[in-house]
Each structure stands twice: as structure tokens, then as C-alpha cells.
Design a protein around this motif. Structure first.
Motif, short mmCIF file in Angstrom:
data_model
loop_
_atom_site.label_atom_id
_atom_site.label_comp_id
_atom_site.label_asym_id
_atom_site.label_seq_id
_atom_site.Cartn_x
_atom_site.Cartn_y
_atom_site.Cartn_z
N ILE A 105 -7.51 22.04 10.12
CA ILE A 105 -6.97 23.20 10.83
C ILE A 105 -5.99 22.77 11.91
O ILE A 105 -5.01 23.46 12.19
N LEU A 106 -6.23 21.63 12.51
CA LEU A 106 -5.36 21.12 13.57
C LEU A 106 -4.16 20.36 13.00
O LEU A 106 -3.41 19.73 13.74
N LYS A 107 -3.99 20.43 11.67
CA LYS A 107 -2.87 19.80 10.99
C LYS A 107 -2.87 18.27 11.10
O LYS A 107 -1.84 17.64 11.11
N ARG A 108 -4.06 17.71 11.22
CA ARG A 108 -4.18 16.25 11.20
C ARG A 108 -4.52 15.81 9.79
O ARG A 108 -5.36 16.40 9.13
N LYS A 109 -3.88 14.75 9.36
CA LYS A 109 -4.12 14.24 8.02
C LYS A 109 -5.54 13.69 7.95
O LYS A 109 -5.92 12.84 8.74
N THR A 110 -6.32 14.18 7.00
CA THR A 110 -7.72 13.79 6.95
C THR A 110 -8.13 13.06 5.68
O THR A 110 -9.21 12.51 5.61
N SER A 111 -7.29 13.09 4.66
CA SER A 111 -7.67 12.45 3.40
C SER A 111 -6.43 11.90 2.71
O SER A 111 -5.34 12.46 2.84
N TYR A 112 -6.62 10.79 1.99
CA TYR A 112 -5.49 10.14 1.34
C TYR A 112 -5.81 9.79 -0.10
O TYR A 112 -6.94 9.42 -0.43
N LYS B 5 -5.12 6.98 -2.55
CA LYS B 5 -4.69 5.58 -2.45
C LYS B 5 -4.11 5.14 -3.80
O LYS B 5 -4.77 4.50 -4.61
N ALA B 6 -2.84 5.50 -4.00
CA ALA B 6 -2.19 5.24 -5.29
C ALA B 6 -1.97 3.76 -5.53
O ALA B 6 -2.13 3.27 -6.65
N VAL B 7 -1.58 3.04 -4.49
CA VAL B 7 -1.40 1.58 -4.55
C VAL B 7 -2.10 1.00 -3.34
O VAL B 7 -1.83 1.41 -2.21
N LYS C 276 0.84 -1.19 0.00
CA LYS C 276 0.00 0.00 0.00
C LYS C 276 0.88 1.24 0.00
O LYS C 276 1.88 1.30 0.71
N LYS C 277 0.48 2.22 -0.81
CA LYS C 277 1.11 3.52 -0.77
C LYS C 277 0.04 4.59 -0.87
O LYS C 277 -0.61 4.74 -1.92
N TYR C 278 -0.18 5.29 0.25
CA TYR C 278 -1.17 6.36 0.32
C TYR C 278 -0.45 7.70 0.46
O TYR C 278 0.53 7.81 1.19
N PHE C 279 -0.97 8.71 -0.25
CA PHE C 279 -0.41 10.06 -0.15
C PHE C 279 -1.42 10.97 0.55
O PHE C 279 -2.57 11.06 0.11
N PRO C 280 -1.02 11.66 1.62
CA PRO C 280 -1.94 12.63 2.25
C PRO C 280 -2.14 13.80 1.31
O PRO C 280 -1.19 14.31 0.71
#
Length: 329
Positions: A25-32, A34-36, A16-20
Motif C-alpha cells: 500500500i505504501l508503494k514499497r517493493k515487497t517481492s521479486y 529472481k530471473a537471473v 543478477k536480474k530481479y523483477f519487482p
């Protein structure tokens, strides 16, 4: 060479390789993106494994993740019985001697400020393998092997054609005597008349040096020509895997059928009478892929189960796997 050898040179398990792509606003990764997403295959020593699919399906991302230009999000990459997914850059350095890459753009991948000799010889400097006359002899020998004269060693990349520049990139990949070479669309930027020369040279080098290839390309006829086995990708997933001839003669997945129907035929009469499959709609977003089968939004055979359950990559015949509910009943 089959997919079940106990000791393949390269084994990719549930990669698996996901890119954020955005942060809150709180600098939390919320979406990815999903390239692989959960891809598995293996490559035997001396084999050429082809990887095909539309642009954006994840082929190049797999290549860059295997060689650790990208960090692994999940799954395993096992090369020569060694896990690579959690190695540091320092721990990866000796692995890079055994695993090299040929890039798509032969000009962008070469340092325009360095001579050809220094470009090819740079890995020797990094690994402190050869110096002085020994270094130059290795470079000259390799230039001769790829069909360029050693007198070109002091020239710069802009003085060469696209095909010649790709030969230089191949020489750079060969200089450390690697076991595996990842060919990331090495012919797509070249003129058609040059593509066959590069592919034939790669085959000759494979026979002479005992190389193993992961060969990524858009040209399906060329992939068939050079590959022992082929994997077909769609939107980050491996959807069909088979030996080269078997895939072309007995393909099962609707997407594979559409891909193969797009290969040009030189005979005008045969081309006019062939059944060309035109896919409707656009490739869905890898940020929010469809539920179940990712191909179902463009598939004429789509059923209710296709939207509810993701099909598994299952064996339908010897060394032939397909991820489709039509064949997995």
C-alpha cells in the motif's frame, strides 16, 4: 579458448536480474522474481558460447541484461574490458556498435512499415556512418552476403518467408560490423528445414567476419553443433558448464542428463532402447525458489544437504564445472 583467459571479449560476473512483481500500500517493493541469480561465465573472441535450459530459466533475460535492454540488478557485465552495468543510455550507445542482437521472432522484430533496405540501413542512419549511394551499396552488399538479392531492398517484411525475415534480422545485426552478436533463440520460430540453413550461414559469417556469438536455443542438438562451450541453466542458475563435446559425452548434473535424454534419435531401434529420463513435477517459482539446490524438488538423487546448502559451481575436470552435491563431495 577457455574460461580462464585473462582478457575474454565478454565476462559476466555474479549477474543478477530481479523483477519487482508487486507493491505494498505504501508503494514499497515487497517481492521479486529472481530471473537471473548469481550467474558467471565468459566468452572468448571468436568463440560461440551456447546457453540452454527450459523456458523461463533466464536465458533470454541474461541476453537482454548483457546488452542493457534490462538494467542490471547486481553483478558485473564486462565487454572488451569495459564495465557496462552502470553506464547510462548515452554512454551505452557507442558500445551498441560493437554488440548486436538477433531476436527470436523474425517478424515481430522488424518494423512492418519500413522497407527491408531501411530496416537494415537504420543503424547507419542512427550512427551517421553512411549516406546516399554509399549507404545503399553497403545495404546491397550485405543483402548479397546473407543470400538475398539486392533487388529485395524496396520490399516489406510481410513479403518474405520466416527464414528470409530472419536473414534480414541478421543483416541488420551485421551492418555496424559488431564484435559480439547475441543470438536469442534465432531458429526456434523457423521451420526445421530452414534452421540448418540459418545456423550454417551464421557459422560461415563467423569465419568470414571473426564474430563472437552468445547462442541461446532450445534445440540441444543444434547448440552442440554450433557451440564451442555450453552452459546449462535451471531456474536462474548456471548448473553446468563445459566444452560442447565434453558436456554431451560426460555430463554430470541430473538436470543435464534429463535434457540430453530428450534429444530425438533418428534410428527407431536406438530410440526405443534408450534410457529416457522423465522429470516429475513442475518447475518451482522464481519468486520463491526452493532452499539449497533449486533442482532438488525434481531430482531423484536429492539428499538432505541439497535442501540446506546451495551447491557451488565447481570444476570437476578440465574446463568442466558442475553445481551439484553429488559431484562436489
Amino acid at each position: 579458448m577457455n574460461d580462464y583467459n585473462e582478457n575474454p571479449l565478454l565476462e559476466v560476473k555474479n549477474l543478477k536480474k530481479y523483477f519487482p512483481i508487486k507493491k505494498s500500500i505504501l508503494k514499497r517493493k515487497t517481492s521479486y522474481l529472481k530471473a537471473v541469480d548469481d550467474v558467471s561465465f565468459s566468452i572468448e573472441k571468436g568463440e560461440t558460447f551456447g546457453l540452454v535450459g527450459e523456458s523461463g530459466c533466464g536465458k533470454s533475460t541474461i541476453a537482454r541484461t548483457i546488452i542493457r535492454l534490462y538494467n542490471v540488478t547486481g553483478g558485473n557485465v564486462i565487454f572488451d574490458n569495459q564495465h557496462l552495468e552502470n553506464l547510462t543510455d548515452t554512454e551505452m550507445q557507442p558500445i551498441r556498435k560493437k554488440m548486436q542482437m538477433i531476436f527470436q521472432d523474425p517478424y515481430a522484430s522488424l518494423n512492418t512499415r519500413m522497407t527491408v533496405g531501411d530496416i537494415i540501413g537504420e543503424p547507419l542512419d542512427i550512427f551517421k556512418i553512411a549516406y546516399g549511394r554509399d549507404r545503399q551499396n553497403i545495404i546491397n552488399s550485405l543483402l548479397d552476403k546473407i543470400g538475398l538479392s539486392s533487388k529485395y531492398a524496396n520490399r516489406y517484411p510481410h513479403e518474405f518467408s520466416g527464414g528470409q525475415r530472419q536473414r534480414i534480422g541478421i543483416a541488420r545485426a551485421l551492418i555496424l560490423n559488431p564484435q559480439l552478436i547475441i543470438c536469442d533463440e534465432p531458429i526456434s520460430a523457423l521451420d526445421v528445414s530452414i534452421q540448418a540453413q540459418i545456423v550454417n550461414m551464421l557459422q560461415d559469417l563467423q569465419q568470414e567476419l571473426g564474430l563472437t556469438y552468445l547462442f541461446i536455443a532450445h534445440d540441444l542438438s543444434m547448440v552442440k553443433y554450433i557451440s564451442d562451450r555450453i552452459g546449462v541453466m535451471y531456474l536462474g542458475k548456471l548448473i553446468e558448464l563445459a566444452r560442447s563435446q565434453d558436456l554431451y559425452n560426460n555430463h554430470f548434473h541430473p538436470y543435464t542428463k534429463a535434457l540430453l535424454s530428450s534429444i530425438p534419435i533418428a534410428d527407431p531401434e536406438k530410440s526405443k532402447n534408450r534410457n529416457r529420463i522423465i522429470l516429475e513435477g513442475n518447475v518451482p517459482s522464481a519468486i520463491n525458489p526452493p532452499s539449497g539446490c533449486r533442482f532438488r524438488t525434481r531430482c531423484v538423487y536429492s539428499m538432505k544437504v541439497c535442501s540446506e546448502i546451495e551447491p557451488e559451481l565447481k570444476e570437476v575436470s578440465i574446463e568442466h564445472k558442475v553445481a551439484c552435491h553429488l559431484t562436489n563431495k
